[in-house]
Design a protein around this motif. Sequence first.
Motif, short mmCIF file in Angstrom:
data_model
loop_
_atom_site.label_atom_id
_atom_site.label_comp_id
_atom_site.label_asym_id
_atom_site.label_seq_id
_atom_site.Cartn_x
_atom_site.Cartn_y
_atom_site.Cartn_z
N VAL A 51 67.93 -62.65 -25.53
CA VAL A 51 66.73 -62.89 -24.74
C VAL A 51 67.19 -63.54 -23.43
CG1 VAL A 51 64.53 -64.11 -24.55
CG2 VAL A 51 65.26 -63.21 -26.77
N ILE A 52 66.82 -62.92 -22.32
CA ILE A 52 67.11 -63.46 -21.00
C ILE A 52 65.78 -63.79 -20.35
CG2 ILE A 52 68.09 -62.96 -18.71
CD1 ILE A 52 70.25 -62.90 -20.75
N THR A 53 65.68 -64.96 -19.75
CA THR A 53 64.46 -65.30 -19.00
C THR A 53 64.82 -65.56 -17.55
OG1 THR A 53 64.56 -67.69 -19.49
CG2 THR A 53 63.31 -66.30 -21.02
N TYR A 54 64.02 -64.98 -16.69
CA TYR A 54 64.12 -65.20 -15.25
C TYR A 54 62.86 -65.95 -14.84
CZ TYR A 54 67.69 -61.50 -15.00
OH TYR A 54 68.81 -60.73 -15.16
N GLU A 55 63.03 -66.99 -14.05
CA GLU A 55 61.87 -67.75 -13.57
C GLU A 55 61.73 -67.53 -12.06
OE1 GLU A 55 60.94 -72.39 -13.27
OE2 GLU A 55 61.26 -71.67 -15.32
N PHE A 56 60.48 -67.38 -11.63
CA PHE A 56 60.15 -67.15 -10.22
C PHE A 56 59.06 -68.14 -9.81
CE2 PHE A 56 61.62 -63.25 -12.08
CZ PHE A 56 62.52 -62.75 -11.14
N ALA A 57 58.99 -68.44 -8.53
CA ALA A 57 57.96 -69.36 -8.02
C ALA A 57 56.57 -68.76 -8.19
CB ALA A 57 58.22 -69.71 -6.56
N ASP A 58 56.45 -67.43 -8.00
CA ASP A 58 55.13 -66.79 -8.08
C ASP A 58 55.29 -65.29 -8.28
OD1 ASP A 58 55.76 -65.73 -5.49
OD2 ASP A 58 54.89 -67.50 -4.56
N MET A 59 54.16 -64.60 -8.43
CA MET A 59 54.17 -63.15 -8.66
C MET A 59 54.73 -62.38 -7.46
SD MET A 59 53.11 -62.10 -11.62
CE MET A 59 52.15 -62.62 -13.03
N VAL A 60 54.52 -62.89 -6.27
CA VAL A 60 55.05 -62.22 -5.07
C VAL A 60 56.57 -62.18 -5.13
CG1 VAL A 60 55.24 -62.39 -2.56
CG2 VAL A 60 53.03 -62.79 -3.66
N ASP A 61 57.20 -63.30 -5.49
CA ASP A 61 58.66 -63.34 -5.61
C ASP A 61 59.15 -62.40 -6.71
OD1 ASP A 61 58.85 -65.13 -3.54
OD2 ASP A 61 59.28 -66.86 -4.81
N TRP A 62 58.44 -62.40 -7.86
CA TRP A 62 58.83 -61.50 -8.94
C TRP A 62 58.72 -60.04 -8.50
CZ3 TRP A 62 55.92 -57.69 -11.30
CH2 TRP A 62 56.58 -57.01 -12.32
N ALA A 63 57.63 -59.67 -7.87
CA ALA A 63 57.41 -58.28 -7.45
C ALA A 63 58.48 -57.83 -6.45
CB ALA A 63 56.02 -58.11 -6.85
N ALA A 64 58.85 -58.70 -5.52
CA ALA A 64 59.89 -58.35 -4.55
C ALA A 64 61.23 -58.16 -5.25
CB ALA A 64 59.98 -59.43 -3.48
#
Length: 104
Positions: A51-64
């Motif tokens: 299991v790998i988890t990536y954390e992002f500040a928000d959905m915009v960062d994840w989408a990019a």
Amino acid sequence: MVLYCFKWNVHPDKVEAYMAWAGSAIQRTLAAGGVTELRAYRPASGPFQVVITYEFADMVDWAAWQDKADVQAVISEAHTVATDITTELWGPSPVVPQPIRPGG
């Protein structure tokens, strides 16, 4: 905060290829930008080996990040060395929108 969970099992006939691929794959996904934290787990029990988890500040960062060619290549490559691949995208909770740390 947005959490992207990536789960899989290493193909039993491709363990060596998986081990050679994994380090490069991690570096390429981090180099794509937007990731605030990556964690890797081996579950104590359950149907998945990794299991790998990536954390992002928000959905915009994840989408990019998700739109980057290197990220898409890593996801494609994962299918050559792993089985039972699943992903989950989690957004912030309206009840607990910020982390709560004991004693804090």
